[in-house]
Enzyme design. Structure first.
Site, PDB file in Angstrom:
ATOM      1  N   SER A  46       0.847  -1.204   0.000  1.00  0.00           N
ATOM      2  CA  SER A  46       0.000   0.000   0.000  1.00  0.00           C
ATOM      3  C   SER A  46       0.871   1.238   0.000  1.00  0.00           C
ATOM      4  O   SER A  46       1.983   1.236   0.559  1.00  0.00           O
ATOM      5  CB  SER A  46      -0.903   0.020   1.238  1.00  0.00           C
ATOM      6  OG  SER A  46      -1.624   1.241   1.317  1.00  0.00           O
TER       7      SER A  46
ATOM      8  N   TYR B 145      -2.769  -1.035   9.930  1.00  0.00           N
ATOM      9  CA  TYR B 145      -2.747  -1.271   8.488  1.00  0.00           C
ATOM     10  C   TYR B 145      -1.455  -0.752   7.869  1.00  0.00           C
ATOM     11  O   TYR B 145      -0.741  -1.484   7.166  1.00  0.00           O
ATOM     12  CB  TYR B 145      -3.953  -0.608   7.829  1.00  0.00           C
ATOM     13  CG  TYR B 145      -3.980  -0.741   6.324  1.00  0.00           C
ATOM     14  CD1 TYR B 145      -4.408  -1.917   5.719  1.00  0.00           C
ATOM     15  CD2 TYR B 145      -3.569   0.313   5.508  1.00  0.00           C
ATOM     16  CE1 TYR B 145      -4.429  -2.045   4.333  1.00  0.00           C
ATOM     17  CE2 TYR B 145      -3.579   0.195   4.129  1.00  0.00           C
ATOM     18  CZ  TYR B 145      -4.002  -0.986   3.546  1.00  0.00           C
ATOM     19  OH  TYR B 145      -4.011  -1.110   2.176  1.00  0.00           O
TER      20      TYR B 145
END
Length: 268
Positions: free
Chosen positions: A156, A170
């Site tokens: 990401s 995350y």
């Protein structure tokens, strides 16, 4: 010595005869990748925790090629092993492993719970490692010096720049996955397995739905390319990494984000 003849354009990106597993391949970025691999000629397996989602994805993707779907909760080590056994039951080789299944947890710092670490780390970081462990013999069997087997981890841009939303576990899990990609690339390269990561920016997906509903237009307007990601953007990079075109690439983290995390010029 590796074959040095010139490869035709069609051969360069052709995945005919390849066998791939895409975790979390029943929706969002995973389905974009699954569709791209199928259209390039690969046979694929997709997985999801939800059996109904597996059945629906298999139905939708079957128009593009041969696809099977198996439900599995990959946050659990034994489920990773079970999925690996399914994938290799008929074929003792696996050409492409896409570790895409993931979870996100947004909550303010003051109330961020322990379970938000456990759930996210287990799926985003431990699961890719467990699957590599379980599938490594099949990947070794598929790879050659001229055409290695491929591991593609989905990271990401939250691991490259600091996002606005409070996604502590995350972002941390994806940063760790990026580093795990590099570590595995160094170890597995001599075994004819490449390991690379894609770091997506904002793409329409269930995980991003609430964010894009509120600030999607703003994100698109401030991206250097002035738009959100599209299905073909993700399918294209996955096909590239899985194809002969990327046979000399390993340990790379590739942002696919319209320039959001990689430039400072994204202002309207």
């Amino acid at each position: 010595m590796a074959n040095s003849r010139f490869t035709t354009h069609a051969e360069l990106f052709d995945l005919s005869g390849k066998y791939a597993l895409v975790t979390g391949g029943t929706k969002g970025i995973g389905m974009m990748i699954a569709r791209g691999l199928l259209q390039a000629g690969a046979r694929i397996v997709v997985s999801s925790r939800n059996a109904d989602a597996c059945a629906q994805a298999q139905h939708e993707l079957s128009e593009f090629g041969t696809v099977h779907a198996y439900p599995a909760d990959l946050s659990k080590h034994d489920e990773c092993r079970r999925l690996a056994d399914h994938v290799t039951a008929d074929f003792q080789r696996l050409d492409i492993l896409v570790n895409n299944a993931g979870a996100m947890w947004r909550e303010p710092l003051e109330t961020f719970p322990d379970e938000a670490w456990d759930a996210v780390i287990d799926l985003n970081l431990k699961s890719p490692f467990w699957l590599v462990q379980s599938l490594l013999p099949a990947l070794r069997a598929a790879g050659t010096a001229d055409d290695p087997a491929r591991i593609i981890n989905i990271g990401s841009i939250a691991a490259i720049h600091v996002a606005q939303s409070p996604n502590y576990s995350y972002a941390s899990s994806k940063a760790a996955l990026h580093q795990l990609t590099r570590v595995l690339a160094r170890e597995l390269g001599p075994q004819h397995v490449t390991v690379n990561a894609v770091a997506p920016g904002p793409f329409p997906s269930q995980m991003m739905a609430s964010t894009l509903e509120v600030v999607g237009d703003t994100i698109a307007a401030t991206a250097p390319l002035r738009r959100l990601g599209r299905d073909d953007d993700m399918a294209g990079v996955a096909v590239f990494l899985a194809s002969r075109a990327a046979s000399y690439l390993t340990g790379a983290i590739i942002p696919v984000d319209g320039g959001i995390a990689t430039t400072a010029s994204g202002t309207p």
